[in-house]
Motif scaffolding. Structure first.
Motif, PDB file in Angstrom:
ATOM      1  N   THR A 445       0.838  -1.205   0.000  1.00 35.37           N
ATOM      2  CA  THR A 445       0.000   0.000   0.000  1.00 35.37           C
ATOM      3  C   THR A 445       0.869   1.249   0.000  1.00 35.37           C
ATOM      4  OG1 THR A 445      -1.766  -1.153   1.183  1.00 35.37           O
ATOM      5  CG2 THR A 445      -1.794   1.251   1.255  1.00 35.37           C
ATOM      6  N   ILE A 446       1.909   1.224   0.811  1.00 33.34           N
ATOM      7  CA  ILE A 446       2.827   2.370   0.861  1.00 33.34           C
ATOM      8  C   ILE A 446       3.475   2.582  -0.510  1.00 33.34           C
ATOM      9  CG2 ILE A 446       4.967   3.232   1.865  1.00 33.34           C
ATOM     10  CD1 ILE A 446       4.175   1.654   4.435  1.00 33.34           C
ATOM     11  N   ILE A 447       3.937   1.475  -1.138  1.00 33.70           N
ATOM     12  CA  ILE A 447       4.573   1.576  -2.459  1.00 33.70           C
ATOM     13  C   ILE A 447       3.584   2.110  -3.485  1.00 33.70           C
ATOM     14  CG2 ILE A 447       5.556   0.227  -4.362  1.00 33.70           C
ATOM     15  CD1 ILE A 447       6.721  -1.672  -2.260  1.00 33.70           C
ATOM     16  N   ARG A 448       2.332   1.632  -3.417  1.00 28.73           N
ATOM     17  CA  ARG A 448       1.320   2.083  -4.380  1.00 28.73           C
ATOM     18  C   ARG A 448       1.089   3.588  -4.274  1.00 28.73           C
ATOM     19  NH1 ARG A 448      -2.195  -1.196  -3.010  1.00 28.73           N
ATOM     20  NH2 ARG A 448      -3.629   0.087  -1.771  1.00 28.73           N
ATOM     21  N   HIS A 449       1.002   4.081  -3.069  1.00 31.83           N
ATOM     22  CA  HIS A 449       0.796   5.522  -2.878  1.00 31.83           C
ATOM     23  C   HIS A 449       2.035   6.317  -3.299  1.00 31.83           C
ATOM     24  CE1 HIS A 449      -3.139   5.915  -0.792  1.00 31.83           C
ATOM     25  NE2 HIS A 449      -2.961   4.597  -0.661  1.00 31.83           N
ATOM     26  N   PHE A 450       3.221   5.747  -3.056  1.00 34.96           N
ATOM     27  CA  PHE A 450       4.449   6.427  -3.481  1.00 34.96           C
ATOM     28  C   PHE A 450       4.477   6.573  -5.007  1.00 34.96           C
ATOM     29  CE2 PHE A 450       8.904   6.529  -4.791  1.00 34.96           C
ATOM     30  CZ  PHE A 450       9.419   7.508  -3.952  1.00 34.96           C
ATOM     31  N   LYS A 451       4.072   5.501  -5.719  1.00 35.85           N
ATOM     32  CA  LYS A 451       4.052   5.564  -7.189  1.00 35.85           C
ATOM     33  C   LYS A 451       3.040   6.586  -7.688  1.00 35.85           C
ATOM     34  CE  LYS A 451       3.502   1.098  -7.790  1.00 35.85           C
ATOM     35  NZ  LYS A 451       3.388  -0.236  -8.429  1.00 35.85           N
ATOM     36  N   LYS A 452       1.911   6.713  -6.992  1.00 35.59           N
ATOM     37  CA  LYS A 452       0.925   7.720  -7.391  1.00 35.59           C
ATOM     38  C   LYS A 452       1.484   9.121  -7.235  1.00 35.59           C
ATOM     39  CE  LYS A 452      -3.338   5.139  -6.409  1.00 35.59           C
ATOM     40  NZ  LYS A 452      -4.552   5.064  -5.539  1.00 35.59           N
ATOM     41  N   ARG A 453       2.261   9.321  -6.190  1.00 34.61           N
ATOM     42  CA  ARG A 453       2.872  10.637  -5.957  1.00 34.61           C
ATOM     43  C   ARG A 453       4.017  10.926  -6.924  1.00 34.61           C
ATOM     44  NH1 ARG A 453       2.322  13.162  -0.912  1.00 34.61           N
ATOM     45  NH2 ARG A 453       0.187  12.846  -0.144  1.00 34.61           N
ATOM     46  N   HIS A 454       4.550   9.855  -7.542  1.00 29.22           N
ATOM     47  CA  HIS A 454       5.706  10.012  -8.446  1.00 29.22           C
ATOM     48  C   HIS A 454       5.421   9.323  -9.774  1.00 29.22           C
ATOM     49  CE1 HIS A 454       7.302  10.466  -4.344  1.00 29.22           C
ATOM     50  NE2 HIS A 454       8.170  11.310  -4.875  1.00 29.22           N
ATOM     51  N   PRO A 455       4.483   9.851 -10.560  1.00 33.82           N
ATOM     52  CA  PRO A 455       4.112   9.196 -11.834  1.00 33.82           C
ATOM     53  C   PRO A 455       5.274   9.106 -12.820  1.00 33.82           C
ATOM     54  CG  PRO A 455       3.198  11.414 -11.712  1.00 33.82           C
ATOM     55  CD  PRO A 455       3.726  11.096 -10.350  1.00 33.82           C
ATOM     56  N   GLY A 456       6.224  10.018 -12.712  1.00 36.83           N
ATOM     57  CA  GLY A 456       7.370   9.987 -13.615  1.00 36.83           C
ATOM     58  C   GLY A 456       8.232   8.756 -13.423  1.00 36.83           C
ATOM     59  N   LEU A 457       8.147   8.140 -12.245  1.00 34.25           N
ATOM     60  CA  LEU A 457       8.950   6.956 -11.969  1.00 34.25           C
ATOM     61  C   LEU A 457       8.543   5.800 -12.882  1.00 34.25           C
ATOM     62  CD1 LEU A 457      11.059   5.677 -10.019  1.00 34.25           C
ATOM     63  CD2 LEU A 457       9.115   4.900  -8.655  1.00 34.25           C
ATOM     64  N   ILE A 458       7.245   5.567 -12.987  1.00 34.42           N
ATOM     65  CA  ILE A 458       6.761   4.499 -13.862  1.00 34.42           C
ATOM     66  C   ILE A 458       7.151   4.785 -15.308  1.00 34.42           C
ATOM     67  CG2 ILE A 458       4.697   3.334 -14.737  1.00 34.42           C
ATOM     68  CD1 ILE A 458       3.367   3.894 -12.067  1.00 34.42           C
ATOM     69  N   ARG A 459       6.995   6.043 -15.715  1.00 34.20           N
ATOM     70  CA  ARG A 459       7.346   6.408 -17.090  1.00 34.20           C
ATOM     71  C   ARG A 459       8.825   6.147 -17.362  1.00 34.20           C
ATOM     72  NH1 ARG A 459       6.955  11.815 -16.808  1.00 34.20           N
ATOM     73  NH2 ARG A 459       9.191  11.863 -16.379  1.00 34.20           N
ATOM     74  N   ASP A 460       9.698   6.525 -16.414  1.00 38.11           N
ATOM     75  CA  ASP A 460      11.140   6.364 -16.631  1.00 38.11           C
ATOM     76  C   ASP A 460      11.542   4.894 -16.669  1.00 38.11           C
ATOM     77  OD1 ASP A 460      11.416   9.085 -16.727  1.00 38.11           O
ATOM     78  OD2 ASP A 460      12.154   9.301 -14.664  1.00 38.11           O
ATOM     79  N   VAL A 461      10.966   4.093 -15.762  1.00 36.69           N
ATOM     80  CA  VAL A 461      11.284   2.666 -15.766  1.00 36.69           C
ATOM     81  C   VAL A 461      10.811   2.023 -17.065  1.00 36.69           C
ATOM     82  CG1 VAL A 461      10.786   0.447 -14.678  1.00 36.69           C
ATOM     83  CG2 VAL A 461      11.273   2.441 -13.258  1.00 36.69           C
ATOM     84  N   ARG A 462       9.613   2.379 -17.482  1.00 40.41           N
ATOM     85  CA  ARG A 462       9.060   1.815 -18.722  1.00 40.41           C
ATOM     86  C   ARG A 462       9.919   2.222 -19.913  1.00 40.41           C
ATOM     87  NH1 ARG A 462       3.080   2.939 -18.778  1.00 40.41           N
ATOM     88  NH2 ARG A 462       3.158   1.170 -17.336  1.00 40.41           N
ATOM     89  N   ARG A 463      10.398   3.438 -19.906  1.00 38.97           N
ATOM     90  CA  ARG A 463      11.232   3.914 -21.015  1.00 38.97           C
ATOM     91  C   ARG A 463      12.518   3.107 -21.112  1.00 38.97           C
ATOM     92  NH1 ARG A 463      14.161   9.740 -21.584  1.00 38.97           N
ATOM     93  NH2 ARG A 463      14.570   9.675 -23.820  1.00 38.97           N
ATOM     94  N   VAL A 464      13.176   2.886 -19.975  1.00 41.97           N
ATOM     95  CA  VAL A 464      14.409   2.094 -19.975  1.00 41.97           C
ATOM     96  C   VAL A 464      14.120   0.669 -20.434  1.00 41.97           C
ATOM     97  CG1 VAL A 464      16.184   1.068 -18.509  1.00 41.97           C
ATOM     98  CG2 VAL A 464      15.561   3.475 -18.216  1.00 41.97           C
TER      99      VAL A 464
END
Length: 517
Positions: A445-464
């Motif tokens: 749950t903590i990780i899920r909320h962290f990812k919501k607060r940092h949408p660029g993280l998913i984008r950057d990982v997906r890009r790599v």
């Protein structure tokens, strides 16, 4: 060992010299002229080298690939460059002309395998450009024409990669070659010719009339002795399996290694009494009819994956074949087919593999702390792992402390309660496990909320991940050359320079030379 199923190690010069002696015996001047008639030089220098081959003799290093949209995955290019580099090394070591040849497998009919191309957009999303079939039958790519949707597919592809500098010139090449009305194979071949002009490559088309005429005897020999050939390949496949090497291609009972092209598309011929039948269409023909067809219209018959390498070695003095992992595996099955036609199987050289890593992707992967091994993880696991590494250490200190408290506390309870009833160990232990599960849920749950607060993280990982291991597989199996060629017009040359061939000298010859000195 698997080496027993091949004609020598791909780095042993002695294996190539043995094969060179065999092709020299088979390819006199008329045979070399027939081979040259089926080849298209990519440059004036390639044409001159081909002329020298006809005049002086020599050999070839071949490779090939299905003819796909926008040249298909990157490994198509890697195979071509591997053939170029191996031919250069062999020519220097053997002292004869060795030509690199690319076989455009235009007779393949699986349109779903070649009708698309992938590219990664600036936002990291993986896009798929696709074209539709223009006919319903399973026709060879030499007959499948591109429809008008190729223009929209190219437009979509261009939009995805257009943020790259200098993209316009490279995409103009695709617009010239992949146009409505042109066959898939024709567009592919023309693009390969232009791309490899600086490497003096020679290109052949599986449907080329000169090649079809030169391959008649092999196709007829296969039909005449189909049952014996099936038995020989089945026995070899069984030996592979017994040695712990599962056969790459299944041997189909009653099937010949020949396809017929007709109204129903390209269909496999099966033995049927004294003749042959194509099961889907029901088309039948006798051996005499097949023989007549090969004389009058050889384009109507073509080899399957097993027989194609034999056709190639019958038409061209193939010293070595450069193949991918699957091809390398099925060559181990088909040595008996080469022997049946009096041909020594060429040396099989595994193609070079490469991953193109743009500088910004390398920097981004480093900043995210993503290792090569971690790229193999499913995307959601990789995102979670990166998110975990970016979160405040205090969060993990607290959750780890919670786990320790739960494990230690429940452990003391279990120890204290054991004298009362040993069965309480399981009951209390189950509650401990449920408590630990709740702690894990809290982490997620903590990780899920962290990812919501940092949408660029998913984008950057997906890009790599989409650049380096798209769809969870190596880059070279998904992305096209044009994703990266726009960034660096000299990219092919740079990749080729990284491909080094270190042939092992022949001990006996080295000793003789040392004695002479």
């Amino acid at each position: 060992p698997a080496a027993a199923f091949y004609e020598g190690h791909p780095l042993d010069l002695a294996a190539y010299r043995a094969k060179l002696a065999e092709v020299a015996r088979r390819f006199d001047r008329p045979a070399r002229e027939r081979a040259a008639a089926a080849l298209r030089p990519t440059s004036p220098a390639a044409a001159e080298r081909l002329r020298r081959f006809v005049e002086e003799g020599g050999a070839m290093v071949t490779t090939g690939q299905q003819t796909g949209l926008f040249t298909g995955p990157l490994y198509t290019v890697h195979k071509g460059l591997s053939a170029v580099r191996l031919a250069e090394a062999l020519e220097a070591a053997l002292g004869v002309v060795v030509l690199p040849v690319f076989w455009a497998a235009s007779e393949d009919h699986d349109f779903a395998e070649v009708n698309h191309a992938h590219a990664v957009a600036a936002d990291g999303e993986l896009h798929r450009a696709e074209v539709a079939a223009t006919v319903g039958a399973h026709v060879p790519m030499s007959e499948m024409r591109l429809g008008t949707d190729v223009e929209s597919a190219l437009g979509e592809f261009a939009q995805v990669v257009s943020d790259d500098a200098n993209a316009t010139a490279d995409l103009a090449l695709l617009r010239d070659t992949y146009s409505a009305g042109r066959t898939v194979a024709g567009a592919f071949e023309e693009t390969v010719v232009r791309l490899f002009a600086g490497f003096d490559l020679l290109v052949t088309d599986a449907a080329d009339p000169a090649l079809k005429a030169a391959s008649r005897d092999v196709l007829l020999g296969e039909l005449e002795r189909a049952e014996a050939h099936e038995r020989a390949v089945a026995e070899r496949s069984a030996r592979l399996a017994e040695g712990g090497h599962p056969p790459q291609v299944a041997v189909m009972e009653g099937a010949t290694n020949v396809f017929i092209h007709g109204p129903g598309g390209r269909e496999r011929l099966y033995r049927d009494g004294g003749g042959f039948v194509a099961h889907d269409s029901g088309h039948r023909l006798t051996l005499e009819e097949a023989r007549a067809l090969l004389e009058t219209d050889p384009a109507r018959l073509s080899p399957n994956v097993f027989l194609r390498p034999v056709v190639e070695s019958a038409v061209f003095p193939t010293l070595a074949y450069v193949g991918g992992p699957a091809e390398t595996a099925y060559f181990a099955q088909i040595q008996p087919l080469f022997a049946a036609f009096g041909i020594r199987m060429p040396v099989i050289f595994p193609r070079f593999s490469a991953t193109i890593v743009p500088e910004e992707i390398a920097l981004l992967a480093e900043s995210l702390g993503i290792s090569d091994d971690e790229l193999r993880l499913p995307e959601h696991e990789l995102v979670d792992r990166v998110a975990r590494s970016r979160m405040p250490p205090a969060v993990w200190d607290a959750t780890n402390a919670l786990r320790r408290v739960l494990v230690d506390g429940f452990g003391r309870v279990i120890d204290a309660a054991h004298p009362i009833d040993a069965n309480l160990d399981l009951a209390v232990g189950g509650r401990r496990n449920r408590a630990l599960l709740e702690a894990a849920k809290a982490e997620r749950t903590i990780i899920r909320h962290f990812k919501k607060r940092h949408p660029g993280l998913i984008r950057d990982v997906r890009r790599v991940r989409n650049h380096l291991r798209p769809l969870g597989v190596p880059q070279e199996r998904v992305l096209t050359l044009f994703q990266y060629l726009a960034r660096d017009p000299d990219l092919l040359r740079k990749i080729a320079e990284r491909m080094t061939v270190a042939l092992r000298p022949e001990p006996a010859r080295e000793e003789a030379l040392a004695s002479a000195d």
